[in-house]
Design a protein around this motif. Structure first.
Motif, PDB file in Angstrom:
ATOM      1  N   GLY A  25      57.544  58.874 -65.166  1.00 26.61           N
ATOM      2  CA  GLY A  25      56.784  60.123 -65.106  1.00 26.61           C
ATOM      3  C   GLY A  25      55.757  60.097 -64.000  1.00 26.61           C
ATOM      4  N   GLU A  26      55.721  61.137 -63.190  1.00 33.84           N
ATOM      5  CA  GLU A  26      54.788  61.206 -62.066  1.00 33.84           C
ATOM      6  C   GLU A  26      53.389  61.552 -62.573  1.00 33.84           C
ATOM      7  OE1 GLU A  26      58.873  61.695 -60.921  1.00 33.84           O
ATOM      8  OE2 GLU A  26      57.638  62.910 -62.278  1.00 33.84           O
ATOM      9  N   SER A  27      52.417  60.712 -62.255  1.00 31.71           N
ATOM     10  CA  SER A  27      51.040  60.972 -62.655  1.00 31.71           C
ATOM     11  C   SER A  27      50.480  62.134 -61.836  1.00 31.71           C
ATOM     12  CB  SER A  27      50.176  59.730 -62.439  1.00 31.71           C
ATOM     13  OG  SER A  27      50.019  59.474 -61.048  1.00 31.71           O
ATOM     14  N   ILE A  28      49.312  62.640 -62.257  1.00 27.94           N
ATOM     15  CA  ILE A  28      48.689  63.709 -61.483  1.00 27.94           C
ATOM     16  C   ILE A  28      48.316  63.207 -60.085  1.00 27.94           C
ATOM     17  CG2 ILE A  28      47.904  65.087 -63.436  1.00 27.94           C
ATOM     18  CD1 ILE A  28      45.185  63.744 -63.249  1.00 27.94           C
ATOM     19  N   SER A  29      47.978  61.949 -59.965  1.00 24.57           N
ATOM     20  CA  SER A  29      47.662  61.388 -58.643  1.00 24.57           C
ATOM     21  C   SER A  29      48.919  61.255 -57.798  1.00 24.57           C
ATOM     22  CB  SER A  29      46.976  60.026 -58.800  1.00 24.57           C
ATOM     23  OG  SER A  29      45.740  60.156 -59.473  1.00 24.57           O
ATOM     24  N   ALA A  64      60.781  64.178 -76.541  1.00 21.33           N
ATOM     25  CA  ALA A  64      61.410  64.372 -75.233  1.00 21.33           C
ATOM     26  C   ALA A  64      60.969  63.343 -74.210  1.00 21.33           C
ATOM     27  CB  ALA A  64      61.113  65.774 -74.708  1.00 21.33           C
ATOM     28  N   SER A  65      59.814  62.716 -74.404  1.00 18.50           N
ATOM     29  CA  SER A  65      59.341  61.707 -73.460  1.00 18.50           C
ATOM     30  C   SER A  65      59.908  60.329 -73.755  1.00 18.50           C
ATOM     31  CB  SER A  65      57.811  61.640 -73.473  1.00 18.50           C
ATOM     32  OG  SER A  65      57.327  61.248 -74.752  1.00 18.50           O
ATOM     33  N   HIS A  66      60.529  60.158 -74.928  1.00 15.13           N
ATOM     34  CA  HIS A  66      61.102  58.867 -75.310  1.00 15.13           C
ATOM     35  C   HIS A  66      62.544  58.781 -74.813  1.00 15.13           C
ATOM     36  CE1 HIS A  66      62.612  55.600 -77.862  1.00 15.13           C
ATOM     37  NE2 HIS A  66      61.344  55.235 -77.984  1.00 15.13           N
ATOM     38  N   PRO A 100      56.781  67.923 -58.895  1.00 13.12           N
ATOM     39  CA  PRO A 100      57.895  66.962 -59.007  1.00 13.12           C
ATOM     40  C   PRO A 100      58.544  66.990 -60.392  1.00 13.12           C
ATOM     41  CG  PRO A 100      56.076  65.949 -57.845  1.00 13.12           C
ATOM     42  CD  PRO A 100      55.566  67.290 -58.328  1.00 13.12           C
ATOM     43  N   GLY A 101      59.880  67.032 -60.382  1.00 12.48           N
ATOM     44  CA  GLY A 101      60.646  67.039 -61.613  1.00 12.48           C
ATOM     45  C   GLY A 101      60.834  68.410 -62.227  1.00 12.48           C
ATOM     46  N   LEU A 102      60.153  69.429 -61.693  1.00 13.44           N
ATOM     47  CA  LEU A 102      60.230  70.779 -62.227  1.00 13.44           C
ATOM     48  C   LEU A 102      60.706  71.729 -61.135  1.00 13.44           C
ATOM     49  CD1 LEU A 102      56.913  70.749 -64.264  1.00 13.44           C
ATOM     50  CD2 LEU A 102      59.219  70.382 -65.121  1.00 13.44           C
ATOM     51  N   ARG A 135      53.268  65.088 -69.504  1.00 13.16           N
ATOM     52  CA  ARG A 135      52.320  65.474 -70.549  1.00 13.16           C
ATOM     53  C   ARG A 135      51.866  64.263 -71.356  1.00 13.16           C
ATOM     54  NH1 ARG A 135      52.560  70.563 -72.830  1.00 13.16           N
ATOM     55  NH2 ARG A 135      51.085  69.682 -74.333  1.00 13.16           N
ATOM     56  N   ALA A 136      52.785  63.332 -71.591  1.00 12.69           N
ATOM     57  CA  ALA A 136      52.471  62.186 -72.450  1.00 12.69           C
ATOM     58  C   ALA A 136      51.359  61.320 -71.874  1.00 12.69           C
ATOM     59  CB  ALA A 136      53.729  61.354 -72.682  1.00 12.69           C
ATOM     60  N   SER A 137      51.268  61.249 -70.557  1.00 13.64           N
ATOM     61  CA  SER A 137      50.272  60.373 -69.930  1.00 13.64           C
ATOM     62  C   SER A 137      49.064  61.130 -69.384  1.00 13.64           C
ATOM     63  CB  SER A 137      50.923  59.580 -68.791  1.00 13.64           C
ATOM     64  OG  SER A 137      51.435  60.451 -67.787  1.00 13.64           O
ATOM     65  N   LEU A 138      49.036  62.445 -69.548  1.00 12.05           N
ATOM     66  CA  LEU A 138      48.005  63.253 -68.890  1.00 12.05           C
ATOM     67  C   LEU A 138      46.595  62.899 -69.359  1.00 12.05           C
ATOM     68  CD1 LEU A 138      47.107  65.545 -67.045  1.00 12.05           C
ATOM     69  CD2 LEU A 138      47.568  67.154 -68.913  1.00 12.05           C
ATOM     70  N   GLN A 139      46.404  62.767 -70.644  1.00 14.81           N
ATOM     71  CA  GLN A 139      45.043  62.555 -71.139  1.00 14.81           C
ATOM     72  C   GLN A 139      44.440  61.260 -70.572  1.00 14.81           C
ATOM     73  OE1 GLN A 139      42.064  63.331 -74.501  1.00 14.81           O
ATOM     74  NE2 GLN A 139      44.097  63.231 -75.344  1.00 14.81           N
ATOM     75  N   ASP A 140      45.212  60.179 -70.566  1.00 10.97           N
ATOM     76  CA  ASP A 140      44.702  58.924 -70.019  1.00 10.97           C
ATOM     77  C   ASP A 140      44.387  59.058 -68.528  1.00 10.97           C
ATOM     78  OD1 ASP A 140      44.919  57.697 -72.465  1.00 10.97           O
ATOM     79  OD2 ASP A 140      46.861  56.758 -72.047  1.00 10.97           O
ATOM     80  N   GLU A 141      45.200  59.826 -67.822  1.00  9.06           N
ATOM     81  CA  GLU A 141      44.965  60.015 -66.391  1.00  9.06           C
ATOM     82  C   GLU A 141      43.689  60.819 -66.149  1.00  9.06           C
ATOM     83  OE1 GLU A 141      48.553  61.826 -65.006  1.00  9.06           O
ATOM     84  OE2 GLU A 141      49.790  60.179 -65.755  1.00  9.06           O
ATOM     85  N   ILE A 142      43.440  61.804 -66.992  1.00  9.07           N
ATOM     86  CA  ILE A 142      42.209  62.594 -66.867  1.00  9.07           C
ATOM     87  C   ILE A 142      40.985  61.737 -67.168  1.00  9.07           C
ATOM     88  CG2 ILE A 142      40.899  64.433 -67.998  1.00  9.07           C
ATOM     89  CD1 ILE A 142      43.442  66.091 -68.057  1.00  9.07           C
ATOM     90  N   VAL A 143      41.086  60.886 -68.174  1.00  8.46           N
ATOM     91  CA  VAL A 143      39.979  59.981 -68.494  1.00  8.46           C
ATOM     92  C   VAL A 143      39.644  59.104 -67.287  1.00  8.46           C
ATOM     93  CG1 VAL A 143      39.307  57.990 -69.895  1.00  8.46           C
ATOM     94  CG2 VAL A 143      40.391  59.965 -70.983  1.00  8.46           C
TER      95      VAL A 143
END
Length: 335
Positions: free
Chosen positions: A123-127, A192-194, A111-113, A253-261
């Motif tokens: 932003g679409e999360s990995i889920s 770019a995410s702001h 999505p988005g790409l 990308r900006a939210s990826l780390q929190d989603e992985i956690v």
């Protein structure tokens, strides 16, 4: 008796205020003209990129969201999910044609790409992405495909396995980001995410950065290998430089780390055959930090270490990645 007289000196007319106004007006007009020129050049660049690299596959409507899928081959279903900043063309360069000899391959634009649409302004999360791609696969008759994801796409594949266990037969993470890391988000994706940074900077990038910049940067992604001849021309660098693609990618990308956690505690519940592939020379997503831990957390997972291979095994070691799919299919009873 002396008499005096008072002289009245007429003040000179001040000219600085009208001059300042003229300067401000001139600057404003120049800024407006540059803005119009930049937006026009950015739109022209995007139009040219999409004309040169059109959608290769079919467009699906999934809950009102356009999802682009490239489908080839016959046999058990394999879904391919590309990584950050990319599109399905990354998978159709080497890996998809090899797999299509024995499988029905479905390569999605995330999505988005590429040519898939966005559906989450934040932003679409990995889920989120796993959910909509799983629905798209079902539309194509792939109820329980083997799911392979590379890099960021590997994170989406993991989310698919965790949240949709009834809709997956086997899992193949390739150089997948699976665990937290120490490095902060890079400056470009931070800007770019702001909303303000995106509005101010991305039109300039699209308008004035040539496609050759992306082509020349590919070797850094492939290191220690180099991008194979013809890869850049197939991949479509101009698609990456579109404003909405860069913004979508940066938000994800900006939210990826929190989603992985949040996802990591559920890896132990993945119950499908899992074949992990990772290059020992990968400096983008380190093997020890990611796949080295992942193999210990997914029951009966197998890890293949590709000696000397960097971050792009799906391109430079496509035969070995295809062999991992074969093993996953055999373990799942599909071969």
């Amino acid at each position: 008796m002396a008499t005096g007289s008072t002289r009245f000196i007429r003040p000179r007319p001040t000219t600085w205020k009208p001059l300042a106004v003229k300067v401000l007006i001139s600057v404003g007009l120049l800024f407006a003209a540059l803005t119009v020129l930049t937006v026009w050049k950015a739109a022209r660049h995007e139009t040219h990129a999409e004309a040169e690299y059109p959608a290769e596959g079919i467009m699906l409507d999934v809950d009102g969201v356009p999802i682009h899928a490239v489908v080839m081959g016959e046999g058990p279903d394999v879904v391919l999910i590309h990584g950050s900043s990319g599109n399905a063309r990354d998978m159709t360069f080497s890996l998809a044609p090899i797999l299509a000899e024995n499988y029905r391959v479905i390569a999605f634009d995330r999505p988005g790409l590429g040519y898939s649409g966005r559906f989450n302004s934040g932003g679409e999360s990995i889920s989120d992405q796993a959910a909509i791609l799983q629905k798209a696969a079902v539309q194509l008759g792939a109820d329980r495909p083997i799911v392979l994801g590379q890099s960021y796409g590997g994170s989406v594949a993991l989310a698919w396995a965790v949240h949709h266990p009834e809709n997956i037969s086997a899992l193949v993470p390739v150089a997948a980001a699976s665990h937290p890391w120490d490095d902060p988000l890079d400056l470009f994706n931070t800007v770019a995410s702001h909303p303000v940074g995106s509005a101010l900077v991305l039109p300039l990038v699209t308008a004035y950065v040539p496609d050759s910049f992306v082509s020349n940067a590919l070797d850094e992604v492939f290191a220690p290998q180099t991008a194979p001849q013809g890869y850049a021309e197939h991949f479509g660098p101009g698609l990456t430089l579109r404003r909405h693609s860069m913004h979508s990618n940066a938000l994800q990308r900006a939210s990826l780390q929190d989603e992985i956690v949040a996802l990591q505690p559920f890896y132990s519940g993945i119950g499908v055959p899992t074949e992990i592939v990772h290059g020992t020379a990968d400096v983008t997503v380190g093997l020890d930090r990611h796949s080295g831990k992942l193999v210990q957390e997914i029951p009966e997972a197998n890890l293949v270490r590709l000696e000397g291979i960097g971050h792009m095994p799906q391109v430079v070691a496509a035969e070995e990645v295809a062999a991992a799919v074969d093993r996953a299919a055999a373990r799942a009873g599909l071969r």
